[in-house]
Design a protein around this motif. Structure first.
Motif, mmCIF file in Angstrom:
data_model
loop_
_atom_site.group_PDB
_atom_site.id
_atom_site.type_symbol
_atom_site.label_atom_id
_atom_site.label_comp_id
_atom_site.label_asym_id
_atom_site.label_seq_id
_atom_site.Cartn_x
_atom_site.Cartn_y
_atom_site.Cartn_z
ATOM 1 N N PRO A 3 0.389 -1.012 -0.059
ATOM 2 C CA PRO A 3 0.003 0.298 -0.019
ATOM 3 C C PRO A 3 0.995 1.255 -0.347
ATOM 4 C CG PRO A 3 -0.835 -1.600 1.844
ATOM 5 C CD PRO A 3 0.027 -1.850 0.780
ATOM 6 N N LYS A 4 2.379 1.195 0.808
ATOM 7 C CA LYS A 4 2.958 2.659 0.880
ATOM 8 C C LYS A 4 3.263 2.870 -1.023
ATOM 9 C CE LYS A 4 4.696 2.292 5.405
ATOM 10 N NZ LYS A 4 5.775 2.495 6.471
ATOM 11 N N VAL A 5 3.837 1.823 -1.597
ATOM 12 C CA VAL A 5 4.491 1.997 -2.922
ATOM 13 C C VAL A 5 3.128 2.594 -3.620
ATOM 14 C CG1 VAL A 5 4.866 0.709 -4.677
ATOM 15 C CG2 VAL A 5 6.146 0.189 -2.681
ATOM 16 N N LYS A 6 2.143 1.695 -3.810
ATOM 17 C CA LYS A 6 1.064 2.494 -4.475
ATOM 18 C C LYS A 6 0.889 3.806 -3.972
ATOM 19 C CE LYS A 6 -1.616 -1.953 -5.075
ATOM 20 N NZ LYS A 6 -2.739 -2.562 -5.201
ATOM 21 N N VAL A 12 2.902 11.330 -6.865
ATOM 22 C CA VAL A 12 3.290 11.344 -7.774
ATOM 23 C C VAL A 12 3.047 11.568 -8.973
ATOM 24 C CG1 VAL A 12 5.554 10.373 -9.441
ATOM 25 C CG2 VAL A 12 6.040 10.229 -6.980
ATOM 26 N N VAL A 13 2.604 10.445 -9.602
ATOM 27 C CA VAL A 13 1.328 10.854 -10.577
ATOM 28 C C VAL A 13 0.373 11.964 -10.744
ATOM 29 C CG1 VAL A 13 -0.486 9.824 -12.222
ATOM 30 C CG2 VAL A 13 1.232 8.315 -11.184
ATOM 31 N N LEU A 14 0.426 12.107 -9.688
ATOM 32 C CA LEU A 14 -1.003 13.561 -9.335
ATOM 33 C C LEU A 14 0.189 14.766 -9.065
ATOM 34 C CD1 LEU A 14 -3.207 12.386 -6.057
ATOM 35 C CD2 LEU A 14 -4.072 13.117 -8.883
ATOM 36 N N ALA A 15 0.706 14.752 -8.663
ATOM 37 C CA ALA A 15 2.305 15.572 -8.638
ATOM 38 C C ALA A 15 2.991 16.176 -9.998
ATOM 39 C CB ALA A 15 3.632 16.211 -7.757
ATOM 40 N N PHE A 16 2.857 15.097 -10.805
ATOM 41 C CA PHE A 16 2.827 14.864 -12.595
ATOM 42 C C PHE A 16 1.944 16.015 -13.244
ATOM 43 C CE2 PHE A 16 3.207 14.155 -17.053
ATOM 44 C CZ PHE A 16 4.212 14.653 -17.218
#
Length: 56
Positions: A3-6, A12-16
């Motif tokens: 769950p931490k990796v997800k 990261v995707v949202l920040a991008f």
């Protein structure tokens, strides 16, 4: 994956995504429009397939 990796990947995707919108809103809007068009076309193709299958 844990769950931490997800959660990290999601952040990261949202920040991008936020970065892309703020640096180039026109291109970001174009990308969203293209993705929406692909989804609509795919859904339409699935509906046509099942209509053809059921109307045989």
């Amino acid at each position: 994956m844990g769950p931490k990796v997800k959660k990290i990947i999601l952040i990261v995707v949202l920040a991008f995504f936020v970065y892309a919108v703020f640096t180039s809103p026109d291109k970001a809007a174009g990308i969203v429009t293209n993705i929406w068009g692909i989804l609509v076309d795919g859904f339409d193709a699935i509906l046509r397939f099942f209509n053809a299958l059921l109307n045989r």
